[in-house]
Write an enzyme that holds these catalytic residues in place. Structure first.
Site, short mmCIF file in Angstrom:
data_model
loop_
_atom_site.label_atom_id
_atom_site.label_comp_id
_atom_site.label_asym_id
_atom_site.label_seq_id
_atom_site.Cartn_x
_atom_site.Cartn_y
_atom_site.Cartn_z
N ALA A 180 24.61 38.15 25.45
CA ALA A 180 24.30 39.57 25.22
C ALA A 180 25.50 40.28 24.59
O ALA A 180 25.36 41.09 23.67
CB ALA A 180 23.90 40.25 26.53
N ASP A 200 29.85 35.58 13.88
CA ASP A 200 31.12 35.97 13.24
C ASP A 200 30.91 36.11 11.73
O ASP A 200 31.43 37.03 11.09
CB ASP A 200 32.20 34.89 13.45
CG ASP A 200 32.80 34.91 14.83
OD1 ASP A 200 32.49 35.85 15.59
OD2 ASP A 200 33.57 33.98 15.15
#
Ligand SMILES: CCCCCCCC/C=C\CCCCCCCC(=O)OC[C@H](COP(=O)(O)O[C@@H]1[C@H](O)[C@H](OP(=O)(O)O)[C@@H](O)[C@H](O)[C@H]1O)OC(=O)CCCCCCC/C=C\CCCCCCCC
Ligand SMILES: Nc1ccn([C@@H]2O[C@H](COP(=O)(O)O)[C@@H](O)[C@H]2O)c(=O)n1
Ligand SMILES: [Mg+2]
Ligand SMILES: [Mg+2]
Length: 220
Positions: free
Chosen positions: A30, A91
């Site tokens: 999360a 990322d």
């Protein structure tokens, strides 16, 4: 370099916060997802409008989630392959939004084709730099090099410059030049890093292929 020297410091600082989130029942996944969404929002809402100060503030609030998620997973003993995949994949998404946000500004009101191209180069080269490591490791090589600038450096250089350049809107004269300078540094640094990693993978794959060649005593 930052990964080597700053990570230990941030691990110490962020560990109590990571423990707090775990106690509240928040999962590392999360945090990874919310952190990425926050970075994307900061970059794509503010940067294309030239709001570099507020964009950087929002991104900075969320980007440290990338250090918190792994910290949580390790504290809870639930580090997983899925988590590693999710972390690395998101990322790339976050980095795309940041440098895409700069490119959109220069393609629009920032009105500078060269800097738009430099921002796109930063985006693409950063992704390829990370890919070299992931692909090299996937074919069984150690890829024992980080290179001149890794992701943390790319982010710190560009975000510190963007945050400061954003002060131009608050009346600080001349400071907006910091962002173009930072983008050029990240572009050149990423190209050098890419070269360093490609050379390393070439050497390591030649050594691995030689070691595996028939007649050298290694089992095939
Ligand atoms: C009036 C002032 C206005 C200015 C306000 C703004 C100030 C704040 C500006 C910037 C803050 C930037 C913070 C950036 C923090 C970056 C943290 C981060 O996410 O680091 C991630 C990095 C890597 O993590 P992973 O292992 O999960 O990722 C791997 C990596 O991406 C690999 O890619 P590659 O490197 O190979 O290209 C992939 O291969 C791999 O798949 C992937 O898993 O984490 C670290 O490296 C840890 C070290 C983090 C160090 C953060 C240092 C922050 C330092 C200073 C920030 C504050 C500066 C304040 C300046 C104020 C100026 C006035
Ligand atoms: N949702 C997640 C995120 C990360 N991990 C694990 O942490 C490692 C990354 O650590 P960082 O300090 O760089 O965030 C990653 O390789 C995973 O092992 C996880 O399990 N779940
Ligand atoms: Mg992380
Ligand atoms: Mg990460």
């Amino acid at each position: 370099m930052l990964n080597k020297y700053a990570r230990a410091f941030f691990t110490r600082v962020l560990t109590p916060f990571a423990a707090f989130l775990l106690r509240r029942g928040v999962s590392p996944d999360a945090v990874t997802l919310i952190g990425t969404a926050g970075v994307m929002a900061g970059a794509l809402v503010f940067f294309p409008r030239g709001e570099f100060f507020w964009g950087t503030i929002v991104i900075t609030l969320f980007v440290f989630s990338d250090l918190v998620d792994g910290n949580m997973a390790r504290q809870a003993g639930i580090s997983s392959r899925w988590g590693a995949f999710l972390d690395s994949t998101l990322d790339r998404v976050a980095d795309g939004a940041i440098f895409g946000g700069f490119a959109l500004w220069y393609a629009g009101k920032g009105d500078d084709n060269v800097l738009c191209a430099v921002a796109i180069f930063c985006l693409a080269s950063g992704q390829v730099v990370s890919y070299t490591k992931a692909r090299g490791e996937s074919i069984g090589l150690p890829v024992a090099v980080n290179g001149l600038i890794e992701r943390a450096e790319r982010l710190v250089i560009s975000l510190v410059a963007a945050g400061l350049a954003g002060l131009h809107k608050f009346g600080v004269p001349g400071i907006e030049v910091l962002l173009p300078i930072a983008l050029w540094i990240v572009a050149v640094g990423s190209a050098v890093t890419l070269g360093q990693r490609v050379v390393t993978v070439r050497r390591e794959s030649a050594e691995a292929d030689a070691a595996a060649a028939p007649g050298n005593g290694a089992a095939t």
